[in-house]
Design a protein around this motif. Structure first.
Motif, PDB file in Angstrom:
ATOM      1  N   TYR A   1       0.850  -1.189   0.000  1.00 55.50           N
ATOM      2  CA  TYR A   1       0.000   0.000   0.000  1.00 55.50           C
ATOM      3  C   TYR A   1       0.883   1.235   0.000  1.00 55.50           C
ATOM      4  O   TYR A   1       1.802   1.354   0.813  1.00 55.50           O
ATOM      5  CB  TYR A   1      -0.905   0.005   1.232  1.00 55.50           C
ATOM      6  CG  TYR A   1      -1.652   1.310   1.420  1.00 55.50           C
ATOM      7  CD1 TYR A   1      -2.823   1.567   0.720  1.00 55.50           C
ATOM      8  CD2 TYR A   1      -1.162   2.287   2.284  1.00 55.50           C
ATOM      9  CE1 TYR A   1      -3.500   2.769   0.886  1.00 55.50           C
ATOM     10  CE2 TYR A   1      -1.834   3.487   2.457  1.00 55.50           C
ATOM     11  CZ  TYR A   1      -3.003   3.727   1.753  1.00 55.50           C
ATOM     12  OH  TYR A   1      -3.661   4.918   1.909  1.00 55.50           O
TER      13      TYR A   1
ATOM     14  N   ALA B   1       0.272   5.333  -0.012  1.00 56.03           N
ATOM     15  CA  ALA B   1      -0.766   6.357   0.104  1.00 56.03           C
ATOM     16  C   ALA B   1      -0.789   7.293  -1.102  1.00 56.03           C
ATOM     17  O   ALA B   1      -1.860   7.743  -1.529  1.00 56.03           O
ATOM     18  CB  ALA B   1      -0.556   7.152   1.391  1.00 56.03           C
TER      19      ALA B   1
ATOM     20  N   ALA C   1      -2.374   5.121  -4.071  1.00 56.06           N
ATOM     21  CA  ALA C   1      -3.530   4.254  -3.818  1.00 56.06           C
ATOM     22  C   ALA C   1      -4.742   4.701  -4.632  1.00 56.06           C
ATOM     23  O   ALA C   1      -5.021   5.894  -4.777  1.00 56.06           O
ATOM     24  CB  ALA C   1      -3.868   4.258  -2.331  1.00 56.06           C
TER      25      ALA C   1
ATOM     26  N   GLY D   1      -8.597   5.253  -5.193  1.00 54.17           N
ATOM     27  CA  GLY D   1      -9.738   5.535  -4.336  1.00 54.17           C
ATOM     28  C   GLY D   1     -10.974   4.777  -4.781  1.00 54.17           C
ATOM     29  O   GLY D   1     -11.410   4.900  -5.931  1.00 54.17           O
TER      30      GLY D   1
ATOM     31  N   HIS E   1      -6.839  -0.044   5.519  1.00 58.95           N
ATOM     32  CA  HIS E   1      -6.947   1.203   4.761  1.00 58.95           C
ATOM     33  C   HIS E   1      -8.383   1.442   4.302  1.00 58.95           C
ATOM     34  O   HIS E   1      -8.625   1.997   3.232  1.00 58.95           O
ATOM     35  CB  HIS E   1      -5.978   1.178   3.580  1.00 58.95           C
ATOM     36  CG  HIS E   1      -4.561   0.936   3.994  1.00 58.95           C
ATOM     37  ND1 HIS E   1      -3.831   1.857   4.715  1.00 58.95           N
ATOM     38  CD2 HIS E   1      -3.763  -0.155   3.842  1.00 58.95           C
ATOM     39  CE1 HIS E   1      -2.630   1.362   4.967  1.00 58.95           C
ATOM     40  NE2 HIS E   1      -2.559   0.146   4.458  1.00 58.95           N
ATOM     41  N   THR E   2      -9.306   1.009   5.141  1.00 57.95           N
ATOM     42  CA  THR E   2     -10.735   1.214   4.903  1.00 57.95           C
ATOM     43  C   THR E   2     -11.294   2.120   5.989  1.00 57.95           C
ATOM     44  O   THR E   2     -10.941   1.997   7.162  1.00 57.95           O
ATOM     45  CB  THR E   2     -11.479  -0.137   4.919  1.00 57.95           C
ATOM     46  OG1 THR E   2     -10.985  -0.960   3.860  1.00 57.95           O
ATOM     47  CG2 THR E   2     -12.975   0.058   4.752  1.00 57.95           C
ATOM     48  N   GLU E   3     -12.149   3.030   5.592  1.00 57.36           N
ATOM     49  CA  GLU E   3     -12.806   3.920   6.549  1.00 57.36           C
ATOM     50  C   GLU E   3     -14.221   4.185   6.061  1.00 57.36           C
ATOM     51  O   GLU E   3     -14.612   3.750   4.977  1.00 57.36           O
ATOM     52  CB  GLU E   3     -12.043   5.236   6.676  1.00 57.36           C
ATOM     53  CG  GLU E   3     -11.952   6.012   5.376  1.00 57.36           C
ATOM     54  CD  GLU E   3     -11.199   7.314   5.522  1.00 57.36           C
ATOM     55  OE1 GLU E   3     -11.364   8.169   4.634  1.00 57.36           O
ATOM     56  OE2 GLU E   3     -10.461   7.481   6.508  1.00 57.36           O
TER      57      GLU E   3
ATOM     58  N   ALA F   1     -10.406  -5.053  -1.026  1.00 56.62           N
ATOM     59  CA  ALA F   1      -9.073  -5.025  -0.423  1.00 56.62           C
ATOM     60  C   ALA F   1      -8.283  -6.290  -0.729  1.00 56.62           C
ATOM     61  O   ALA F   1      -7.059  -6.240  -0.906  1.00 56.62           O
ATOM     62  CB  ALA F   1      -9.194  -4.833   1.088  1.00 56.62           C
TER      63      ALA F   1
ATOM     64  N   ASN G   1      -3.556  -1.978  -2.940  1.00 59.31           N
ATOM     65  CA  ASN G   1      -3.183  -0.563  -3.007  1.00 59.31           C
ATOM     66  C   ASN G   1      -4.423   0.297  -3.266  1.00 59.31           C
ATOM     67  O   ASN G   1      -4.549   0.960  -4.298  1.00 59.31           O
ATOM     68  CB  ASN G   1      -2.134  -0.326  -4.088  1.00 59.31           C
ATOM     69  CG  ASN G   1      -1.504   1.057  -3.980  1.00 59.31           C
ATOM     70  OD1 ASN G   1      -1.349   1.598  -2.885  1.00 59.31           O
ATOM     71  ND2 ASN G   1      -1.146   1.642  -5.113  1.00 59.31           N
ATOM     72  N   THR G   2      -5.339   0.255  -2.310  1.00 60.94           N
ATOM     73  CA  THR G   2      -6.587   1.012  -2.432  1.00 60.94           C
ATOM     74  C   THR G   2      -6.908   1.722  -1.127  1.00 60.94           C
ATOM     75  O   THR G   2      -6.608   1.225  -0.041  1.00 60.94           O
ATOM     76  CB  THR G   2      -7.778   0.091  -2.779  1.00 60.94           C
ATOM     77  OG1 THR G   2      -7.759  -1.053  -1.915  1.00 60.94           O
ATOM     78  CG2 THR G   2      -7.730  -0.361  -4.224  1.00 60.94           C
ATOM     79  N   ASP G   3      -7.507   2.887  -1.264  1.00 58.73           N
ATOM     80  CA  ASP G   3      -8.149   3.572  -0.145  1.00 58.73           C
ATOM     81  C   ASP G   3      -9.646   3.357  -0.315  1.00 58.73           C
ATOM     82  O   ASP G   3     -10.247   3.855  -1.279  1.00 58.73           O
ATOM     83  CB  ASP G   3      -7.836   5.069  -0.162  1.00 58.73           C
ATOM     84  CG  ASP G   3      -6.441   5.373   0.362  1.00 58.73           C
ATOM     85  OD1 ASP G   3      -6.033   4.737   1.349  1.00 58.73           O
ATOM     86  OD2 ASP G   3      -5.769   6.247  -0.224  1.00 58.73           O
TER      87      ASP G   3
ATOM     88  N   THR H   1     -13.546   3.635   0.986  1.00 56.80           N
ATOM     89  CA  THR H   1     -14.494   4.351   1.840  1.00 56.80           C
ATOM     90  C   THR H   1     -15.863   3.709   1.678  1.00 56.80           C
ATOM     91  O   THR H   1     -16.331   3.523   0.549  1.00 56.80           O
ATOM     92  CB  THR H   1     -14.580   5.839   1.456  1.00 56.80           C
ATOM     93  OG1 THR H   1     -13.278   6.427   1.544  1.00 56.80           O
ATOM     94  CG2 THR H   1     -15.535   6.578   2.379  1.00 56.80           C
TER      95      THR H   1
END
Length: 478
Positions: free
Chosen positions: A157, A159, A162, A164, A184-186, A215, A220-222, A224
Motif C-alpha cells: 500500500y 498512500a 492508492a 480511491g 486502509h478502509t474507513e 481489499a 493498493n486502495t483507499d 471508503t
C-alpha cells in the motif's frame, strides 16, 4: 412451508420502513417495490404539467380523488426531482396502488408526444433487489481454518498512489478493523447491527463484506464505505440520487464507485431519481461499477443497465455473477446484452463480523427443494440447507441459528461487483494508469477469460487469487 422469497423480503423491508407504505409492481406482477400514493417527476415545468394532467384524469374517474394531487417534497433539489402525491398511501394492500397506476396512465399520451418520460413510480432501490430483493443468499459461517476467497493478493500500500474506491452501501461493522485486510478502509458505521436480543440483523455486514473483497483483490486502495442505505439495504428512488451526491461530496469523486444496489423499473431509459447524478458522473473521471442484480432475469436493472446506453458506455460497467466454479453464470444472476462482464459471485469468502466475540444469526429464508431458476447444480437456492424464520411464520418449525466468528460465505452480484472494481484498481496500480475508464477498457481488452451464461459467451474476470469451488449435483432430500 415452501419459501416465498420475494414476499418474505418485502415484509422485512416494510418493517425497516414503517412510515412508508410500499407495494409490489407492476400492478399484475412482482418485479419491483415502490412507494404507495406518490409518483416522481422532474422539477419545474414537468411537475406542473404532471399535476395538471393527473388532476384532469382523476376528475373523470369517480373513485379517484383529485384533491389528493399535490406536491409532497421540495420544488428544488440537486437531484432535480420532486414527489407528487396522487392518492392515500394507506389505502389498499401491497399488491399494487390504483392511484399510482392511473397517474402513470394519465401521462401516456403526453409522454408519447413529448418523446420522453415525464413521470415514474418512486421505486425502492435495494442491495441488488427486485424479484430477489436481497443478495443471492444469506451469509453462512466459514469452517475454522478456511481462508479468504479471493485470497489477499500480494502487494504494498502506498498512500500517494492508492486507488480511491467508494462503496455506497450499508456501512461498516464495528469490528471491521479487527482484520488487517481492512487497515486502509474507513467510512460510516452500520446503522444497527443487532436486534434487541443481540442477534445479527438480516443484510447487515453487506458493506463490510464488499470492502473485504476489494481489499483482497487490490491491496493498493483507499476504500471508503458509506451507510447510504438503511439497515435492510434499501432506499427510495426519490432519496437515492441525493445520497449518491452526498457520498461523493463527502470525500470527492473517487476513481471507482462500487455500487451493489439497484432496481428494475420495466423501462429501458434509466431511473428518474438518479438522472441528475448520472449526468454529473458522465462529466467526471469516476468509473461506476454496478451490480446487475439477482433476479435471474434479462430485464434491465438500474443503475447497472446504464452501461448499455450509448452516452454512458464509457462511464458504467455492469457486472453479473459466475457460479462457484467460474465456468457458467450463477443461477440468480441477471443477464443479457446490457451486462458487460461477469466475475465469481457465488460462495465467496470475505470479512463479516464476530472477530472479538461470536455473533449469533437466525436464518430468515428457508432453502428450496430445487433451484427456483431451474438450474441443475447444487446452487445457493438449495445449499447449505436451513430453515428460515420468515418462511416458517405461523408454523412449528424452528429456524436455524448459526454463529459468525469473523469470515462468512456469501453470494450475489453484489459481491461479483467489488471483485471487478478491485481488478480494475489493481490494473491501475500495475500499469500506472491514472484513468479508471481507460484502465477498464485496457483490462477487458487484455482479458482472455470467458464463461457461458444462458448460452452466450461472455467476458469472465477471475482474479488471480480466487479459487474455484467444484460444482456438484443437488443432494437428495432425506
Amino acid at each position: 412451508m415452501a419459501p416465498q422469497r420475494f414476499h418474505e423480503q418485502f415484509e422485512q423491508i416494510q418493517r425497516s420502513m414503517p412510515d412508508v407504505p410500499l407495494a409490489m409492481g407492476p400492478d399484475d406482477s412482482a418485479e419491483f417495490i415502490y412507494e404507495k400514493g406518490y409518483v416522481l417527476v422532474r422539477d419545474g415545468e414537468d411537475a406542473r404539467l404532471v399535476e395538471d394532467a393527473v388532476r384532469a384524469h382523476f376528475t373523470a374517474e369517480p373513485d379517484l380523488v383529485q384533491d389528493h394531487v399535490r406536491r409532497a417534497s421540495p420544488r428544488t433539489n440537486r437531484s432535480g426531482i420532486t414527489r407528487i402525491r396522487v392518492g392515500d398511501p394507506g389505502e389498499g394492500d401491497r399488491a399494487g396502488d390504483r392511484a399510482v397506476a392511473h397517474a402513470l396512465r394519465a401521462l401516456r399520451a403526453t409522454e408519447g408526444r413529448a418523446g420522453r418520460r415525464l413521470v415514474s413510480r418512486n421505486h425502492l432501490v435495494g442491495i441488488t433487489g427486485g424479484v430477489n430483493s436481497c443478495p443471492g443468499d444469506e451469509p453462512a459461517p466459514v469452517p475454522p481454518g478456511e481462508e479468504l476467497n479471493p485470497a489477499a493478493a500480494e502487494g504494498t500500500y502506498e498512500a500517494d498512489t492508492a486507488v480511491g474506491v467508494l462503496v455506497v452501501d450499508t456501512g461498516l461493522m464495528h469490528d471491521y478493523r479487527s482484520h488487517p485486510l481492512l487497515a486502509h478502509t474507513e467510512g460510516d458505521a452500520q446503522i444497527k447491527e443487532c436486534d434487541d436480543d443481540g442477534v445479527l440483523q438480516e443484510y447487515v455486514g453487506h458493506g463490510t463484506f464488499i470492502a473485504g473483497l476489494v481489499a483482497a483483490v487490490a491491496p493498493n486502495t483507499d476504500i471508503t464505505v458509506r451507510n447510504s442505505l438503511n439497515d435492510a439495504g434499501a432506499i427510495l428512488e426519490s432519496e437515492f440520487g441525493e445520497k449518491l451526491f452526498e457520498a461523493v461530496d463527502a470525500g470527492g469523486w473517487p476513481d471507482i464507485l462500487s455500487l451493489s444496489a439497484g432496481t428494475a423499473n420495466g423501462r429501458t431509459d434509466g431511473l428518474l431519481g438518479v438522472e441528475a447524478f448520472m449526468q454529473e458522473l458522465r462529466d467526471q473521471r469516476t468509473l461506476l461499477v454496478a451490480a446487475a442484480g439477482n433476479n435471474g432475469s434479462a430485464t434491465p436493472f438500474w443503475p447497472a443497465a446504464y452501461a448499455d446506453l450509448p452516452e454512458y458506455q464509457d462511464v458504467v460497467l455492469s457486472v453479473g455473477a459466475l457460479r462457484s466454479d467460474g465456468e457458467f453464470g450463477a443461477c440468480f444472476s441477471n443477464h443479457g446484452g446490457w451486462v458487460k462482464a461477469y466475475a465469481p459471485g457465488e460462495r465467496l469468502t470475505s470479512v463479516l463480523t464476530g472477530f472479538d466475540t461470536p455473533v449469533p444469526y437466525v436464518y430468515q429464508h428457508s432453502t428450496y427443494d430445487a433451484c427456483r431458476y431451474g438450474f441443475g447444480y447444487s446452487c445457493t437456492c438449495q445449499s447449505p440447507r436451513h430453515t428460515g424464520a420468515l418462511s416458517e411464520e405461523g408454523c412449528t418449525a424452528k429456524p436455524d441459528q448459526v454463529m459468525f466468528e469473523g469470515f462468512a460465505h456469501w453470494s450475489g452480484t453484489s459481491f461479483a461487483t467489488p471483485i471487478v472494481a478491485g481488478m480494475i484498481a489493481a490494473h491501475m496500480t500495475a500499469q500506472q494508469e491514472s484513468d479508471p475508464r481507460v484502465a477498464r477498457y485496457k483490462m477487458l481488452a487484455a482479458n482472455a477469460g470467458y464463461a457461458e451464461v444462458r448460452g452466450a459467451h461472455v467476458p469472465a474476470l477471475r482474479p488471480p487469487t480466487w479459487r474455484p469451488v467444484p460444482v456438484v449435483p443437488p443432494a437428495p432430500r432425506s
